[in-house]
Structures are given as structure tokens and as C-alpha cells.
Write a protein that holds these residues in place. Structure first.
Motif, mmCIF file in Angstrom:
data_model
loop_
_atom_site.group_PDB
_atom_site.id
_atom_site.type_symbol
_atom_site.label_atom_id
_atom_site.label_comp_id
_atom_site.label_asym_id
_atom_site.label_seq_id
_atom_site.Cartn_x
_atom_site.Cartn_y
_atom_site.Cartn_z
ATOM 1 N N GLN A 38 13.570 -0.060 -2.925
ATOM 2 C CA GLN A 38 13.997 -0.124 -1.515
ATOM 3 C C GLN A 38 13.013 -0.948 -0.698
ATOM 4 N N HIS A 39 11.729 -0.746 -0.975
ATOM 5 C CA HIS A 39 10.721 -1.489 -0.211
ATOM 6 C C HIS A 39 10.672 -2.960 -0.610
ATOM 7 N N GLN A 40 11.068 -3.296 -1.834
ATOM 8 C CA GLN A 40 11.167 -4.718 -2.195
ATOM 9 C C GLN A 40 12.191 -5.401 -1.290
ATOM 10 N N ASN A 78 12.549 3.927 -7.505
ATOM 11 C CA ASN A 78 13.673 3.628 -6.612
ATOM 12 C C ASN A 78 13.183 3.403 -5.187
ATOM 13 N N HIS A 79 12.179 4.186 -4.787
ATOM 14 C CA HIS A 79 11.561 3.986 -3.475
ATOM 15 C C HIS A 79 10.958 2.583 -3.388
ATOM 16 N N GLU A 80 10.268 2.167 -4.452
ATOM 17 C CA GLU A 80 9.640 0.841 -4.443
ATOM 18 C C GLU A 80 10.706 -0.265 -4.393
ATOM 19 N N ASN A 137 1.017 7.057 4.945
ATOM 20 C CA ASN A 137 2.203 7.919 5.045
ATOM 21 C C ASN A 137 3.141 7.293 6.070
ATOM 22 N N SER A 138 4.420 7.193 5.741
ATOM 23 C CA SER A 138 5.374 6.556 6.658
ATOM 24 C C SER A 138 5.931 7.548 7.667
ATOM 25 N N TYR A 139 6.528 8.640 7.165
ATOM 26 C CA TYR A 139 7.188 9.564 8.103
ATOM 27 C C TYR A 139 7.274 11.001 7.590
ATOM 28 N N ALA A 198 0.826 -1.214 0.000
ATOM 29 C CA ALA A 198 0.000 0.000 0.000
ATOM 30 C C ALA A 198 0.860 1.264 0.000
ATOM 31 N N HIS A 199 1.906 1.259 0.822
ATOM 32 C CA HIS A 199 2.732 2.460 0.972
ATOM 33 C C HIS A 199 3.457 2.819 -0.330
ATOM 34 N N THR A 200 3.875 1.809 -1.100
ATOM 35 C CA THR A 200 4.572 2.113 -2.358
ATOM 36 C C THR A 200 3.603 2.698 -3.388
#
Ligand SMILES: [Fe+2]
Length: 427
Positions: free
Chosen positions: A145-147, A141-143, A82-84, A52-54
Motif C-alpha cells: 500500500q505504501h509503495q 501488504n501494508h508495505e 507511528n502513523s495513526y 521508515a514507517h514500513t
């Protein structure tokens, strides 16, 4: 974030977008919906939350601003996922993420689909803003990192489960952790003035810039990572009982946490086993594989015990600039660190610079001279963590290959052990 240069950046972005987004779903294939709700350590998040966050990242930083008429999937989601980002909205405490039984998995998957359709519409439009393309690349790139986080978090969740579930059954090529490796050698690198930081047209995070000069004294790096077998010798030599080997904060962490071995090592009458994404492995079969899941403090203590030290991040990067960007990364499919000799990099003076395990460095995570965070809420992506964390370099066996480069700076608090973090010695 640097400028994207391509003859057809929209098409490149569309192909890459579909590839990255589908891989996140593929990583969840071995998981049950219940697996995807577990948050087994404060550092981790449930897999469903990662999904969900990605999607939230693209909705919040791309679609609202750059796709006219974009309709939110659910008005509660911008703050829920939202994470932070304090500049963006309020957000729930991180430790509560495993309480999000609603929205259910099906709704989260529909959320992803809603966002995908909107991003693809934007990428297929006649003239998307260059800033929209830059934000999409940042989102990818964010996604990635989450992988990596999704897999590190599942490893912890399955380790905490008394049944010790296996994420992916072992394959023949992963069964060689006991292969012979060459003895540790040290490769000399020249001192002098070196350029550090991202260069070239590809993507980088803001924390890899500006490129700048750093003076280095001559130094040497170990030819490969420290193995599980070598680390077991440190344990057997009383490494966790000898305060003289530890930094003060590290010795406190040993006592406070009861550390006697790396995370995921368990002992049955002195016989060590290591839990991996490929299931439980006896130490004998992992003896030549790099030791992983050690904190900065353990890496530092091991280096002192071995009569060495950890490299600075600048020494690491200066050495890595001449290395190929290949190694045991997520794309290899192995999902655990493997012995150096298997990687076919025998000609290189130093092996495993890329992949297998992130390498703790002796460098505190700070902004480079002239560092500027991205404007707006995205400025919170990296810059606000430049306190109390140490830099790690090189990627791991669960880092996507497209995500790593010699200038890449990862960073975690020095007690962190749930990442695939290992040790390269320096002198
Ligand atoms: Fe994130």
C-alpha cells in the motif's frame, strides 16, 4: 486477515519479504534525498517517511512480540514513525512529517536493514508462530500500500514543483495514449443473490470479511473506463459550471477549491496538458487513456451528465469475480493509465476492471454484516475509517499486482483527487 496455507509458508514468506522490501527501495532509485523530504499536500507523506514507517510496522507488530531478545534500532522511532495507531503510542501530527530532517536518509536505510535482518532471522528460525507469519504477511501488504502511496505522493510533489521534474523518462510503450479505443458499450449483468467478500486461503484485510449475501437488481457496466477525451467534452459542456449536475457537497467543493478540471490538468489558452509520472503530456496524446485524479464528486457529476450513474461496490465485485486479475498495474512499469485497446483484453465484455485507475463506487465505506476488526492496535488499521469515506475498487497503474483482488476495498474521502482515481459508468 485469513489463514495462510502453503506447503512451506516460511520459505514463501522469506522470498516474498525480500521481493516486496527491495521493490520499495527500487521505487526510490529515481529520487534524490531532497525529493524524498517533500510533503506537498496534507494527504501525502515524504518518501523517506514511507521508508521508515514500513520498517516501523514490522518492528512494532512483529519483532517486539515474536523475536525473543529483539533490540529496538532507536528508542525514539516507535513513536516517531507511528502513523495513526492510538493504542500503540503517541505520534507526531501528520503535517509535520516533512520536518523530519533527522534521522537522515542513511540512518533510515540502516533502520530498514536492521529490521530486515531481524525479520529474516525470525523467518529462518525453526518454528515461528503462525501469528508471526500472519503479521509478516500483513506487514507486506501494508508495505505494498505504501509503495502505491509513495508514487502518488511523488507525482504530487513533482507537480507542485515549478520545474515539473519527471519521475521516469517516457518509454516507447507509454507513448500511445492517443490510440483509438472502441466506443463505450454497456454489458448487462444478472440480478439476484450474489456472494460478496473474500473467500479462499489467500490474504485479505479484515474489511473484506465476512463473506455474505447481497441482493442485486439487474444492472449494466460500461465496457471500459471514461477517457480523458470524453471527460474533456464534459468540461467543454460547462460541467464545472452547472450546479444541477452536482451533489450539494460536490458543488461546494467545486466552489471552495476552484476546480475546473481533474487534478494535474493545466490549461494554456484552452490547450490542456496532463502531468504524469512520465512528465507533462498534451491532452491529444492522452485522449484515449482513462481520466484519472478525479474526486468522487467529479465522477458522480460526470455520470449524471452522461445520463448514467456509478456502480455500487457490490455490483462491481459481482462483475469482477468472473474477470482475470490482470491489467495495467505497477508491474507493467507504465506508471500511467493507458487506453483500453492496448491491454489485449478485447475478448472481455468489460475491460480495465483491474488496474489503470481505482474506480469510485456509489458505496459508502462500511463494515460488512458481522464485521470484526483485528484485535489490539491492529484493529485501527481499517475499522476506524468507516465514516465519511467512499469505496474504490480495482487498483491502479501504481498498485502492485500481488496486492489486488476482486474483493479488495480501497476508501477515501469524496473530495480526494491525489490518488489514481477514475470513472466507470453504470446503468
Ligand atoms: Fe501505514
Amino acid at each position: 486477515m485469513s489463514t495462510i496455507v502453503s506447503p512451506n509458508p516460511q520459505l514463501d514468506s522469506l522470498v516474498r519479504y525480500r521481493s516486496v522490501r527491495s521493490r520499495t527501495l527500487a521505487l526510490c532509485d529515481p529520487l534524490t534525498p531532497e525529493d524524498m523530504m517533500v510533503q506537498s499536500t496534507p494527504e501525502a507523506s515524504p518518501a523517506k517517511w514511507h521508508l521508515a514507517h514500513t520498517a516501523w510496522f514490522f518492528e512494532s507488530f512483529v519483532l517486539g512480540e515474536f523475536l525473543p531478545g529483539y533490540r529496538l534500532f532507536n528508542p525514539d522511532f516507535p513513536s516517531l514513525f507511528n502513523s495513526y495507531y492510538l493504542s500503540f503510542s503517541a505520534f507526531p501530527e501528520k503535517r509535520l512529517r516533512s520536518s523530519f530532517s533527522r534521522p537522515g536518509l542513511e540512518e533510515v536505510l540502516r533502520y530498514r536493514q536492521h529490521v530486515d535482518e531481524a525479520v529474516e532471522l525470525l523467518l529462518e528460525s525453526s518454528n515461528p508462530a503462525p501469528e508471526a507469519l500472519r503479521r509478516i504477511e500483513l506487514g507486506l501488504n501494508h508495505e505494498e500500500q505504501h509503495q502505491e502511496l509513495l508514487l502518488t505522493d511523488i507525482l504530487n510533489a513533482f507537480f507542485v514543483n515549478p520545474l515539473r521534474p519527471v519521475y521516469l523518462a517516457e518509454e516507447q510503450e507509454t507513448k500511445a495514449g492517443s490510440a483509438e479505443v472502441e466506443g463505450l458499450r454497456f454489458q448487462a449483468f444478472p440480478g439476484g443473490m450474489h456472494e460478496i467478500g473474500h473467500s479462499g486461503p489467500g490474504f485479505s484485510y479484515d474489511n473484506e470479511l465476512p463473506r455474505h449475501h447481497v441482493w442485486l437488481e439487474p444492472y449494466s457496466l460500461a465496457s471500459r473506463l471514461v477517457t480523458c477525451g470524453e471527460y474533456a467534452a464534459f468540461i467543454a459542456d460547462g460541467g464545472y459550471r452547472r450546479h444541477e449536475l452536482w451533489l450539494s457537497d460536490g458543488w461546494d467543493a467545486v466552489g471552495r477549491n476552484g476546480w475546473q478540471a481533474p487534478l494535474y490538468w493545466t490549461s494554456d489558452n484552452g490547450n490542456w496538458s496532463l502531468f504524469t509520472l512520465r512528465g507533462e503530456q498534451p491532452l491529444d496524446r492522452m485522449a484515449s487513456a482513462p481520466v484519472s485524479h478525479v474526486s468522487f464528486f467529479e465522477a458522480d457529476a460526470y455520470a449524471r451528465w452522461a445520463g448514467c450513474r456509478l456502480a455500487t461496490e457490490f455490483e462491481w465485485e459481482a462483475a469482477a469475480q468472473s474477470q482475470p486479475l490482470t491489467g495495467n498495474l505497477l508491474d507493467s512499469g507504465r506508471l500511467l493509465p493507458v487506453p483500453a485497446a492496448q491491454l489485449g483484453q478485447d475478448e472481455n465484455p468489460v475491460q480495465q476492471m483491474i488496474g489503470d485507475c481505482w474506480e469510485w463506487t456509489a458505496s459508502a465505506y462500511l463494515g460488512y454484516p458481522g464485521y470484526k476488526a483485528l484485535p489490539g492496535a491492529l484493529g485501527e488499521y481499517n475499522g476506524k475509517f468507516m465514516s465519511g469515506t467512499m469505496v474504490l475498487r480495482g487498483g491502479s497503474c501504481v498498485t502492485p499486482a500481488a496486492h489486488i483482488r476482486s474483493s479488495y476495498r480501497n476508501f477515501f474521502a469524496p473530495e480526494t483527487r491525489w490518488q489514481f482515481s477514475g470513472i466507470r459508468l453504470a446503468m
